[in-house]
Scaffold this active site. Structure first.
Site, short mmCIF file in Angstrom:
data_model
loop_
_atom_site.label_atom_id
_atom_site.label_comp_id
_atom_site.label_asym_id
_atom_site.label_seq_id
_atom_site.Cartn_x
_atom_site.Cartn_y
_atom_site.Cartn_z
N LYS A 243 0.86 -1.18 0.00
CA LYS A 243 0.00 0.00 0.00
C LYS A 243 0.90 1.23 0.00
CE LYS A 243 -3.20 2.84 2.61
NZ LYS A 243 -3.69 3.22 3.95
N GLN A 244 0.64 2.14 -0.94
CA GLN A 244 1.49 3.31 -1.07
C GLN A 244 0.66 4.52 -1.47
OE1 GLN A 244 3.89 5.40 -0.27
NE2 GLN A 244 5.36 3.73 -0.65
#
Length: 357
Positions: A243-244
């Site tokens: 997740k970014q």
């Protein structure tokens, strides 16, 4: 909703950026070099890894839940903000979400593949809902009540507790670049090893945190090269999903004059500053998509939330990402509006006319 109608709605929400975002072709990493999402992702990409068979089964179950079931894409509702941002700041806009059951109901009604929240939230309703929608238990958090604040993550639960409540996945955050990051890497690596042994999918929030990463008016916490390196460290400790935050600029290494980079990162690999190009680099650093990239939906800014969420979804999908994990834009409004926003995000991934760039 037909594909044509969905395309029209998407283009309308994108406004003046529609043609640029929907027709752009990446000039850095070509799409043929990527391990792209698809209904066969587990068989095509994960099957030959060292992941235990139960991890593959749970990954497949997550991919086959909600409105995006069978597409290879995921839509995740994360609601863990109550710890870091305070329960008041998070839930005052819609007090119904002080009750954890409504968080899970929003994820189900919103057609999500999975709901991500704290040990307490999901544990309080696990017997009623763990068999109805996949649970992702977020195991560590920052909290802004200790004063002065510091960029750190504290464990709030164990992998075993997540497993025993029936969770299919666990998640954690590492603040890469912070003074505490090496300890966090060690802690999360151990948690992910245990999670895999128990058959759970691992999701890592790969965030940058260091006051020096903001230079003047430019915030390099969302630089492609910086977040890309955080991603690469995340897949090194076997995060199954990264997740970014969506990259907004490039050049952290050059700005702070520390660490090692290469001129080709800013020429051949990420030519220009197009958002799809920057996101493509984020994906490439996830072993070229062997660990899928999901981007965060960001904070709620009010009336423009749907357009912002759809824009992020288009960039992620066209870059080769696997989906969006969007929370505040959905739960800080009445439930019917939250469901509508989640569906708008999912419509991007259901629309075959929105292709990989």
């Amino acid at each position: 909703m037909t594909t044509a109608a969905a395309s029209s709605d998407i283009a309308s929400l994108l406004g003046s950026d529609a043609d640029d975002l929907l027709s752009y072709t990446c000039k850095g990493f070509g799409k043929d070099s990527l391990h792209l999402p698809g209904p066969d992702f587990v068989d095509r990409v994960l099957r030959d890894t060292d992941r235990p068979v139960n991890v593959l089964r749970n990954f497949e179950s997550i991919m086959n839940c909600g409105r995006l079931a069978g597409t290879g894409y995921v839509s995740i509702l994360p609601v863990d903000q109550g710890i870091e941002h305070s329960a008041g700041a998070s839930f005052a806009p819609n007090p119904a979400y002080f009750d954890p059951e409504n968080i899970v109901k929003l994820a189900i009604d919103g057609g999500c593949n999975m709901v991500a929240s704290t040990l307490g939230v999901l544990g309080s309703v696990s017997r009623k809902y763990a068999h109805k929608i996949p649970f992702l238990v977020k195991l560590n958090h920052n909290e802004i009540l200790s004063y002065p604040n510091q960029y750190d993550q504290t464990r709030y639960g164990s992998v075993r507790q997540a497993f025993e409540m029936g969770a299919m996945a666990v998640g954690a955050t590492i603040y890469f670049g912070s003074e505490q990051s090496r300890r966090q890497i060690d802690e999360v690596s151990e948690m992910f090893e245990e999670a895999h042994a128990l058959g759970m999918v691992t999701v890592l929030w790969c965030y940058l945190r260091n006051s020096e990463f903001k230079q003047g008016k430019t915030d390099y916490h969302v630089s492609a090269d910086g977040t890309g390196q955080a991603n690469h460290l995340g897949v090194t400790i076997q995060a199954d999903i990264i997740k970014q935050k969506l990259a907004e600029n490039n050049g952290l290494y050059n700005a702070i004059k520390f660490g090692k980079t290469h001129p080709k990162v800013y020429s051949d690999l990420t030519p220009g500053d197009h958002p799809i190009e920057l996101c493509r680099y984020q994906l490439a650093t996830c072993y070229m998509g062997r660990s899928p990239l999901i981007n965060s939906g960001g904070a709620s800014s009010g009336a423009g939330d749907k357009a912002e969420a759809v824009r992020t979804a288009v960039i992620n999908k066209r870059a080769g990402g696997m989906g969006l994990i969007s929370g505040r834009k959905a739960f800080q409004r009445p439930m019917n509006e939250g469901v509508e926003l989640l569906h708008a995000i999912q419509d991007v991934y259901l629309d075959d006319s929105v292709t990989v760039a």
